[in-house]
Structures are given as C-alpha cells and as structure tokens.
Design a protein around this motif. Structure first.
Motif, PDB file in Angstrom:
ATOM      1  N   VAL A 260       0.916  -1.503  -0.223  1.00 17.85           N
ATOM      2  CA  VAL A 260       0.028  -0.335   0.021  1.00 17.85           C
ATOM      3  C   VAL A 260       0.862   1.110  -0.400  1.00 17.85           C
ATOM      4  N   GLN A 262       0.591   5.632   0.583  1.00 21.61           N
ATOM      5  CA  GLN A 262       0.609   6.116   1.086  1.00 21.61           C
ATOM      6  C   GLN A 262       0.207   7.539   1.045  1.00 21.61           C
ATOM      7  N   ILE A 315      -7.499   4.046   5.823  1.00 25.07           N
ATOM      8  CA  ILE A 315      -7.170   5.788   5.081  1.00 25.07           C
ATOM      9  C   ILE A 315      -8.902   5.646   4.438  1.00 25.07           C
ATOM     10  N   ASP A 322      -6.224  11.411   2.955  1.00 27.32           N
ATOM     11  CA  ASP A 322      -4.626  10.130   2.671  1.00 27.32           C
ATOM     12  C   ASP A 322      -5.672  10.119   1.582  1.00 27.32           C
ATOM     13  N   TYR A 324      -4.409   6.343  -1.917  1.00 28.96           N
ATOM     14  CA  TYR A 324      -3.083   5.246  -1.187  1.00 28.96           C
ATOM     15  C   TYR A 324      -3.303   4.732  -2.403  1.00 28.96           C
ATOM     16  N   LYS A 326      -2.783   0.244  -4.222  1.00 27.32           N
ATOM     17  CA  LYS A 326      -2.520  -1.365  -3.784  1.00 27.32           C
ATOM     18  C   LYS A 326      -1.611  -1.931  -5.167  1.00 27.32           C
TER      19      LYS A 326
END
Length: 783
Positions: A260, A262, A315, A322, A324, A326
């Motif tokens: 992840v 971020q 998140i 935030d 993200y 993946k």
C-alpha cells in the motif's frame, strides 16, 4: 494630465518627485496645481524654478507561475506589477467559497475591506513596482476546480472592485494522486525489488510504503520502539523510488506480499500513522479519535492481506483525507523444471529443455547418465556420460534453458537427466529411454477440463486489432487494444477474492497494461498467454473511485494445422474457485488460415516424402493385376533398407509388409523413402459397385487407422462410429518428419476435434474401449 508646479530649486530632485507621485491622490494633485498657478507671483518665480509633472493613473497586473494548472498541495507563485499603491491585496473566488471572495490563506473566510485586518492576504510592492506572493495550497480546503485570483490596489471584495485598480488570473486546482508499480511481479529470495511511482501535490511528508506478508512488515525493527511507518521523499518531478534490498528479501517466506502506497493529500501530513510501544506497534489515525486501530507488529499482529485491508479501511475513513495505491508481488523459492522427455532411438537428435524462475544468464549444469553408470566403475561401452553448462535465456511465461543431444553413441538403456544450479542449490531430474522399436508409440495427453461458469462483474467496453481484418495468416504480427471498465460490486469496485483474467492464443504475446484509478496509473509489462490481475489490486470504494484497465497486447498469429477461429484476446472474471462467470467471457476472435504442408494424397496418387511416411489408401483398390498389393504399389520405392511396417493393435506388435500384403482402406502403414525427391504412388480404385463398405475393428489402446475418403473431414465426423470410445488422434508430418499436434476428443484450440483428417494419411488412434469404425467412402462414390 499635465500642470506646472513652482518648486524651490535647491530642494528639487527627480527621485523625490517620482516617489511623491505614488502618494498623491489625483484630486489633491490637481488642487495643488491650481492654487500654485493662482497664488505664486512673478517675483517668487524668479526665486523658484518650474517643472512640468505628468500624473498617470496607476495599474495592476497579475500572473501565475507555470501553465496555470496545479495539484492541491503544490506551491503557486503569483507575481505582477503595481504602479498605484505600495501594497497589493489578494483574494480568491470559486465553487463553494464566499460570494464576494475568500481570504487566499483561508478561502472559507470572507475577505475583509478593513485595511488593518490581519486576515487579508497582501504583498509589498518593491521600488521597481513589482510584487510577488507564494501560496502553499496544502492547507487550503478547496475542491478540485477552476478558481479566479484577484489582485487589488486596496483592500476590497468582489462587490467593490469599481473603487480600485485590479487584475485577475484563473487557475485550475486538481486532486493529487499517487500511482506505483513494482519492478517485477515475481521475485526470487535475494532479489532486489523496486517500488517506483508518481505522487502529485508536492507532499511535504513524501509517501508511505507499507509491505505486508507472512510474518513480515517492512517497518518492523528491533527493539520494537524503533519500528515505524516507512516513507520516501517525492522528487521535484513527482517521482519516488523505494528499494527493498536483497538482504531483506532473502529472508522472506515464499508467498504473496501486499503493498500500500499512502499519500498524505491536502493537509500534507499522514492521517493514518504508527505508534510504537514496548510490546507492539499500533496503526491508528493521527488524532486518535476516528479510526479503530490495529496491531501491525508485536503481540496479536495482523499479517498479509489482513493487515493491508485493515490499513485501507483506516485510509478510507471519511475523516481521513489520505489516498493510496495498491500493489502486490510474489516471492518464490528458486526452481528448475525439465520438460517431459519422450523415448528415442539411437542416432536421434533431440533437445532437452526446461523452464526456471532463475534470472537470465544464470548457469545450469546438465548431467546425463545411464542406469549402468556407477561412480566407482569404469565405462566399458561407447557411451560417455554428458555434463554440460547452459545459460538461462528469456522465455514467454518463465525463463528457459535447453541442451541439444546427439544419441549416435547411445545404446538401448534407461537414462537420467539432472539440471542443477550450484549457485542457488536447486536441481531437477527426469528420465528417458533409448529403445530399439522402429516406430515410437505416442504417450497419451490429458484432455483439458472446461470450467464451470458463474456471474461476471467486469465488462469490456472496447477491443480492436491492428491490422483489423476478418482473416489472418499464421505468424502475422498483430496488436490488440482493449479497455475494461469495472462495474461496482456493492460498496466496492471489484470483489477482492476474484480476479480478472486476460488471455490470448497469439504466439510470443507481450502485454502492456495500466490499472487506472480515477484516470491515473503506471504502465506495467509482462509476457505469457495469460495476464491475471488479482481482485486485491482492483478493490476500491465504489462511491468515489472509477477503475479502468487499459490493455495493449502484441504478438503473432499462432501456427495452426487447419483453418480455425483463434482468440486474439479474451477477458473473464474468475471467482475464488477458479470458475468463469456465468455470462461468459468477452472474446475477440478471427479466422486464421494455416500454411498447410504438401498433401500426402493428390489426383489419385500418394506422395512419398524423403524419410518415413505414414500413409493409407482412401478407397478400396482394384484387385485385378495385383493393383492392391504392396509389391505392385511400392516395388519401385528405395526404402534404404527399412522394412515397411503395419502396427497390430490387438497384440501391440509390428508386422512387416510383404509383397503380397493387401493394402486395404482403414489400414495404415509406415514406409521409408530414401529418395531425395518426392515419389508418386499411383492408385487404381475398385469401380465395382457390388462391394461391402470397408470397416475395421479397433482394440483398446493404440491403433493405426487409415483415412478412408478422398475428401477431408473433421476428426469428430470421421470417428463418429466410435465417438464415445476414442480420446486422441495423432498424425505424422512426413515433410517435417515430426508427429503433429494431438487431436483430443472434445478438445479446443490446436487440440480441437474440429481439425481435419486428410486423404492418404495414417493416424494413431487411442481407444479407451474397443470398437468398430466404418469407411467414409465406397469405391468411386463418396458418402
């Protein structure tokens, strides 16, 4: 406007006059000029000099740095000129902001008209009339949209612009994003792994890199208190790079790892963070009020996908801004595999080959020994044990290796092959035999199993080929473009336990694909017939995310043996049990025409190639004058000392063909031609209509079968009489001196039973039970 002023000579300077003009109001200057003209006497004029002063109206200009488009979080520089006042005031208007403008540093606060207000944003004007202001958008609570920046000479709002000089500039603020890719989707223990990507918005905290696996988190440290989230700086070009070094990967367990990346987004700081204590490390929200924390390391910690999903849940909290991206990768133990090796005859030239996940250029030692060899013994026969080193080369699905073998000095025996990498301490073994039989009997090939269908959650919106045409020839290069837009699956864009499988029948396929999250993604490249994207990489909250996968596939039309439809690209959703969704796959198929070898039969003659030929007569031959005997048909063939042979399926033995052997339909024989030129064997068919159509009994196991018609037919139709009993058919390519691809009952692709059986050819047929087959043709008439 121009007037005459009386200024005492010793007090005047040009610099003081220029500076004075910025403080006089126009009305005041005119008044002073009028009174000066009326009241000053001629006597005073002798003591004082005169100067003509022109008073121009002031002006404001404003420009923004760059191209006027910025990601929230980036710094924007405004600059311009002001010839009207010593201070420059700024405010902003746009969606969801105060009607008459907001304070630039706090856009939700209405701009004030009070010159003494501390909330107003202003910049000092330099002596050269220029000004500059740097605006950091990371703290501004703004939507992604277009905004107007006002630069004014005095503290006013939008409704009072008529009272002052001003200028405007439009800017576009975009939502920051993060994308990333791994240097390889599969690595060996001890390999370096790079995570590279793009993070816009100039995040001052950089990006956080989280990697979870079996008993692993990349932020773990000893002692526990030194553990924490791992961050990487974002470069000026918005790029970042994180290295998971070989010293770390060599200790990882084999399996899947979840990544992840971020991004801190608008406020420039991570809202989901770690908190290390003596017994554990906790992941929590920065304010410790919104998000249910979890243990990422220490007593009771979450691992692998559980830890990844728990982090993502945090998140995704509505109180966290935030975002993200993946990723995942697989760590493998090193392995070597040897492809299946069939039995051979002494003197054969063949290749031992295999696959491996070792890197290109890695050396593999190939050792070949016979079953009689003992280390302490001296060899007494002609065979010398082979040991050779080969290098790994790039393959399609996996890397490959190979070694050519010449069996000229081999005797009839069993042999063992060992492929070993000394560097990685991994090896594989296989066995084969050198046999004395004249004709090898093929090994059965398993029949492919068709998957069960289930519901689909992904849809192809477009797919095209270049060049795009209805028919292709083998080996022709082709490029496929396809887009898949995901339909939401409840609250998520895609079910995490499922996967999206793209596949092709092209040869040498290379995939370029981008998983776009809200329009952003990184290109990834892989090779192989299949491209599988796990649901983990496609599952995002559906209420604020749009997922699109863009594919670009390059390859060559496959080599096939008959006209058939080939899948250029297919796309299916695969559930957790490995089944295809019930609405079926998307398929882009085109007709492919093969480059067929020269026929074995043409114009009532059989054509013999140099080497072994596996042949049959398509119809009953005329018995008069011995026209149906081997001696009459093949008496002039130079067989190079080889006997013509027929296989007896009932006892598994070989019968030599004699001069008086009757050649009948449905029988197949092997005959060798030593001639370097093709040789024609002319046939005379029996024209008598009073005859019984031929038939043949087939035993369980391997049988040879001649094709009984002068016109080709599908294998499925040819073997209709034993449709529930046959499983495989194998033909012989006399031109190439190789067996053709196996035809499988109920098979697909190159193994499809829609492939044709051809006149003049013989075939191996595997029967799981005995049966009887009838001829397709009778004398001169075709049925």
């Amino acid at each position: 406007m121009e007037t005459q002023l009386f200024i005492k000579k010793e007090k005047y300077s040009h610099k003081s006059a220029k500076r004075a003009t910025k403080f006089y109001k126009l009305l005041l200057l005119v008044t002073i000029a009028l009174f000066s003209a009326l009241l000053i006497s001629p006597v005073m004029a002798e003591e004082y000099g005169t100067v003509n002063v022109r008073i121009d109206e002031g002006a404001i200009t404003v420009l923004s740095s760059g191209d006027g488009s910025y990601y929230l979080g980036e710094e924007v520089t405004f600059s311009g000129t002001n010839t009207d006042t010593n201070d420059l005031y700024l405010f902003i208007t746009g969606p969801n902001l105060p009607l008459n403008g907001g304070v630039l540093t706090d856009p939700q606060t209405p701009v004030s008209t009070d010159p003494t207000s501390p909330d107003n944003t202003h910049a000092a004007v330099k002596t050269d009339d220029t000004w500059e202001y740097k605006w950091n958008t990371s703290g501004a609570l703004l939507d992604a949209a277009t905004y107007t920046i006002y630069a004014t000479a005095n503290p006013v709002n939008k409704s009072l612009l008529s009272l002052t000089k001003y200028d405007t500039v439009s800017i576009v603020l975009e939502k920051p994003f993060v994308t990333a890719t791994v240097s390889s989707s599969t690595i060996l223990k001890g390999d370096d792994l790079y995570i590279r990507g793009t993070a816009t918005g100039d995040p001052p905290s950089g990006v956080a890199i989280w990697i979870f696996g079996k008993n692993y988190w990349n932020g773990a440290a000893v002692p526990m208190q030194y553990s924490g989230m791992v961050t990487e700086t974002v470069n000026d070009d918005n790029s970042f790079e994180y290295l998971l070094e070989s010293a770390e990967t060599k200790n990882l367990s084999a399996g899947q790892y979840y990544v992840v990346v971020q991004h801190p987004m608008y406020n420039g700081q991570f809202d989901v963070i770690t908190d290390a204590e003596e017994q554990w490390v906790i992941v929590k929200d920065r304010l410790n009020i919104y998000y249910n924390s979890f243990v990422v390391w220490g007593v009771g910690y979450l691992q692998g996908s559980d830890a990844s999903e728990a982090l993502i849940d945090g998140i995704n909290s509505p109180y966290v801004d935030d975002t993200y991206y993946k990723l995942s990768f697989i760590v493998e133990n090193p392995w070597i595999k040897i492809d299946s090796i069939s039995d051979h005859h002494a003197g054969d030239l063949f290749t031992i080959s295999g696959t491996t996940n070792l890197d290109v250029g890695t050396e593999i030692v190939i050792a070949l020994t016979d079953s009689f060899f003992q280390v302490s013994e001296e060899k007494t026969d002609d065979f010398s044990n082979i040991s050779s080193t080969v290098q790994v080369v790039e393959g399609i699905n996996y890397n490959e290796w190979s070694l050519d073998i010449d069996t000229s000095d081999f005797s009839e025996n069993n042999y063992k092959v060992q492929a070993e990498s000394i560097e990685f301490n991994v090896s594989a073994t296989a066995n084969f035999s050198i046999i004395n039989s004249s004709i090898p009997i093929p090994t059965p090939t398993p029949t492919p199993v068709k998957p069960v269908s289930k519901d689909i959650g992904a849809a192809i919106v477009s797919a095209s080929a270049s060049p795009d045409k209805s028919e292709y020839e083998i080996k022709e290069p082709v490029c496929i473009k396809a887009n898949a837009e995901l339909e939401s699956s409840g609250d998520q864009t895609f079910p995490a336990p499922h996967s999206l499988k793209a596949y092709t029948e092209l040869d040498n396929p290379e995939w370029h694909y981008i998983i776009k999250i809200n329009g952003h993604g990184e290109e990834q490249v892989t090779k192989g017939k299949n491209l599988i994207i796990s649901g983990y990489l496609l599952e995002y909250p559906s209420d604020k995310n749009e997922i699109k996968i863009e594919y670009l596939l390059e390859g060559n039309i496959p080599e096939i043996n008959e006209i058939s439809n080939q899948t250029l690209i297919g796309l299916s959703q695969i559930d957790s049990s490995g089944n295809i969704a019930s609405s079926g796959p998307f398929l882009l198929q085109r007709t492919v025409y093969p480059d067929l070898p020269d026929p074995q039969y043409k114009y009532e003659k059989i054509i013999l190639n140099n080497g072994w030929n596996f042949i049959s007569t398509p119809k009953k031959l005329d018995p008069s004058g011995g026209n149906n005997t081997a001696g009459k048909l093949f008496g002039n063939v130079d067989s190079g000392g080889h006997s013509a042979l027929m296989y007896n399926g009932s006892n598994g033995g070989w019968d030599a063909v004699k001069a008086d052997t009757i050649i009948k339909p449905l029988d197949a024989l092997w005959i060798y031609s030593n001639s370097t030129e093709n040789q024609d064997i002319y046939l005379t068919f029996d024209s008598n209509p009073l005859q019984t159509p031929p038939s043949k009994h087939l035993s369980a196991g391997w049988n040879t079968l001649g094709y009984s018609s002068t016109k080709s037919a599908t294998t499925r139709d040819t073997l209709i009489d034993v449709s529930e009993k046959w499983t495989k058919v194998i033909g012989w390519d006399a031109e190439e001196q190789n067996f053709e691809d196996t035809i499988i009952s109920g098979g697909s692709g190159n193994y499809a039973d829609s492939r044709s059986m051809l006149p003049g050819k013989g075939y191996w047929v595997w029967m799981k039970d005995e049966g009887t087959i009838a001829s397709l043709a009778i004398n001169s008439m075709e049925v």
